[in-house]
Design a protein around this motif. Structure first.
Motif, short mmCIF file in Angstrom:
data_model
loop_
_atom_site.label_atom_id
_atom_site.label_comp_id
_atom_site.label_asym_id
_atom_site.label_seq_id
_atom_site.Cartn_x
_atom_site.Cartn_y
_atom_site.Cartn_z
N TYR A 159 -56.27 18.44 29.78
CA TYR A 159 -56.83 17.19 29.24
C TYR A 159 -55.93 16.57 28.18
O TYR A 159 -56.14 15.44 27.78
N ASN A 160 -54.90 17.29 27.72
CA ASN A 160 -53.93 16.70 26.79
C ASN A 160 -52.88 15.85 27.48
O ASN A 160 -52.13 15.13 26.83
N LEU A 161 -52.80 15.94 28.81
CA LEU A 161 -51.85 15.10 29.56
C LEU A 161 -52.49 13.74 29.81
O LEU A 161 -53.54 13.66 30.43
N TYR A 162 -51.87 12.71 29.33
CA TYR A 162 -52.40 11.38 29.60
C TYR A 162 -51.37 10.55 30.33
O TYR A 162 -50.18 10.85 30.34
N LEU A 163 -51.84 9.52 30.99
CA LEU A 163 -51.01 8.62 31.78
C LEU A 163 -50.63 7.43 30.92
O LEU A 163 -51.47 6.87 30.23
N GLU A 164 -49.36 7.06 30.96
CA GLU A 164 -48.88 5.93 30.18
C GLU A 164 -47.93 5.10 31.03
O GLU A 164 -47.20 5.64 31.86
N THR A 165 -47.92 3.79 30.81
CA THR A 165 -47.00 2.91 31.52
C THR A 165 -45.96 2.37 30.55
O THR A 165 -46.09 2.49 29.34
N ASP A 166 -44.93 1.75 31.12
CA ASP A 166 -43.92 1.12 30.28
C ASP A 166 -44.45 -0.14 29.61
O ASP A 166 -43.82 -0.69 28.73
N THR A 167 -45.65 -0.59 30.00
CA THR A 167 -46.28 -1.74 29.35
C THR A 167 -47.27 -1.28 28.26
O THR A 167 -48.09 -2.06 27.80
N HIS A 168 -47.23 0.00 27.90
CA HIS A 168 -48.01 0.61 26.82
C HIS A 168 -49.49 0.76 27.13
O HIS A 168 -50.30 0.94 26.23
N TYR A 169 -49.86 0.72 28.41
CA TYR A 169 -51.23 1.08 28.80
C TYR A 169 -51.28 2.60 28.90
O TYR A 169 -50.34 3.23 29.37
N TYR A 170 -52.35 3.20 28.43
CA TYR A 170 -52.49 4.64 28.60
C TYR A 170 -53.95 5.00 28.88
O TYR A 170 -54.86 4.25 28.54
N ASN A 171 -54.12 6.16 29.52
CA ASN A 171 -55.45 6.59 29.90
C ASN A 171 -55.45 8.11 30.07
O ASN A 171 -54.47 8.67 30.54
N GLY A 172 -56.54 8.75 29.73
CA GLY A 172 -56.67 10.18 29.90
C GLY A 172 -57.18 10.53 31.29
O GLY A 172 -57.47 9.66 32.11
N LEU A 173 -57.27 11.82 31.56
CA LEU A 173 -57.80 12.31 32.83
C LEU A 173 -59.17 11.70 33.10
O LEU A 173 -59.99 11.58 32.19
N LYS A 197 -55.09 -10.57 35.52
CA LYS A 197 -55.04 -10.64 36.98
C LYS A 197 -53.62 -10.41 37.50
O LYS A 197 -53.41 -9.74 38.50
N LYS A 198 -52.65 -10.96 36.79
CA LYS A 198 -51.25 -10.78 37.20
C LYS A 198 -50.82 -9.32 37.08
O LYS A 198 -50.21 -8.77 37.98
N GLU A 199 -51.17 -8.68 35.95
CA GLU A 199 -50.82 -7.27 35.76
C GLU A 199 -51.50 -6.40 36.81
O GLU A 199 -50.89 -5.47 37.34
N TRP A 200 -52.77 -6.71 37.12
CA TRP A 200 -53.52 -5.92 38.10
C TRP A 200 -52.89 -6.02 39.49
O TRP A 200 -52.80 -5.03 40.20
N SER A 201 -52.44 -7.20 39.85
CA SER A 201 -51.85 -7.38 41.18
C SER A 201 -50.50 -6.66 41.32
O SER A 201 -50.09 -6.34 42.42
N GLN A 202 -49.84 -6.41 40.19
CA GLN A 202 -48.53 -5.74 40.23
C GLN A 202 -48.58 -4.34 39.60
O GLN A 202 -47.55 -3.78 39.25
N LEU A 203 -49.77 -3.78 39.48
CA LEU A 203 -49.96 -2.52 38.78
C LEU A 203 -49.08 -1.39 39.33
O LEU A 203 -48.46 -0.65 38.58
N GLU A 204 -49.01 -1.27 40.63
CA GLU A 204 -48.27 -0.17 41.25
C GLU A 204 -46.76 -0.30 41.08
O GLU A 204 -46.03 0.66 41.34
N LYS A 205 -46.28 -1.45 40.64
CA LYS A 205 -44.85 -1.64 40.41
C LYS A 205 -44.41 -1.15 39.03
O LYS A 205 -43.22 -1.02 38.77
N ASN A 206 -45.37 -0.89 38.14
CA ASN A 206 -45.05 -0.38 36.81
C ASN A 206 -44.50 1.04 36.88
O ASN A 206 -44.78 1.77 37.82
N ASN A 207 -43.77 1.43 35.86
CA ASN A 207 -43.34 2.82 35.73
C ASN A 207 -44.47 3.58 35.04
O ASN A 207 -44.94 3.16 33.99
N PHE A 208 -44.89 4.68 35.65
CA PHE A 208 -45.94 5.51 35.08
C PHE A 208 -45.36 6.86 34.67
O PHE A 208 -44.48 7.39 35.33
N TYR A 209 -45.91 7.40 33.57
CA TYR A 209 -45.44 8.67 33.03
C TYR A 209 -46.62 9.53 32.62
O TYR A 209 -47.66 9.00 32.20
N LEU A 210 -46.45 10.84 32.73
CA LEU A 210 -47.38 11.77 32.10
C LEU A 210 -46.82 12.08 30.73
O LEU A 210 -45.62 12.32 30.59
#
Length: 184
Positions: free
Chosen positions: A107-121, A158-171
């Motif tokens: 549960y200490n691993l969280y998801l973060e994008t290069d656009t500074h969005y983050y979310n936990g498990l 809406k624009k970010e949501w439509s291109q969400l999968e194009k972002n870089n995601f990190y644990l």
């Protein structure tokens, strides 16, 4: 009467100015004592220590839309019909590099994008199938684990949501003194 009010405002202004200067000085002195966070980027498939003697490797990932989420996790997930949802299932491998039994808290691993969005498990999704949030591994043992993260359209334009999968995601596991990004 006006002189008294001016004097009060003047004294209050001087006191507030002193407080601001003192606060700024304290912040600067603390920032000088502690170094900036070191950012470490780990490519997908490459192992890197998440904790002492515990190595983490990102293996693969799978995007899921709202329909797929309902099909796989429907009864366990509380999805609001007003919003759209996406899920990201990330397969990782944890390896205990020591000779002794060790625990790792997922549960200490969280998801973060290069656009500074983050979310936990997403615990509702993760706990399906009897997954545990704390993994115990014996010496030299490794284990594949699928981590589940969900995102709601309410958190994005809406624009970010439509291109969400194009972002870089990190644990990400820690933020200081070094922040390790495992590429997804």
């Amino acid at each position: 009467m006006k002189k008294k009010n001016r004097l009060r405002y003047g004294v209050c202004g001087v006191i507030m100015l002193c407080m601001i200067v003192f606060s700024w000085y304290r912040i600067e002195s603390i920032n000088r004592k502690f170094p900036q966070t070191k950012h470490i980027y780990v490519k997908e498939g490459e192992p890197f220590c998440a904790e002492e003697f515990m190595e983490l490797t990102t293996k693969s990932y799978q995007w899921m839309d709202k329909k797929q989420l309902k099909k796989q996790f429907g009864e366990e997930m509380s999805l609001n019909d007003k919003y759209d949802y996406r899920g990201l299932i990330i397969e990782i491998t944890l390896k205990n590099k020591s000779r002794h039994r060790r625990e790792f808290e997922l549960y200490n691993l969280y998801l973060e994008t290069d656009t500074h969005y983050y979310n936990g498990l997403d615990m509702e999704m993760f706990m399906v199938g009897g997954n545990q949030t704390v993994v115990t591994l014996g010496g030299g043992e490794s284990k594949k684990i699928c981590l589940a993260y969900s995102m709601s359209s309410v958190s994005f334009s809406k624009k970010e949501w439509s291109q969400l999968e194009k972002n870089n995601f990190y644990l990400v596991n820690e933020r200081y003194p070094q922040k390790v990004y495992w590429e997804v």
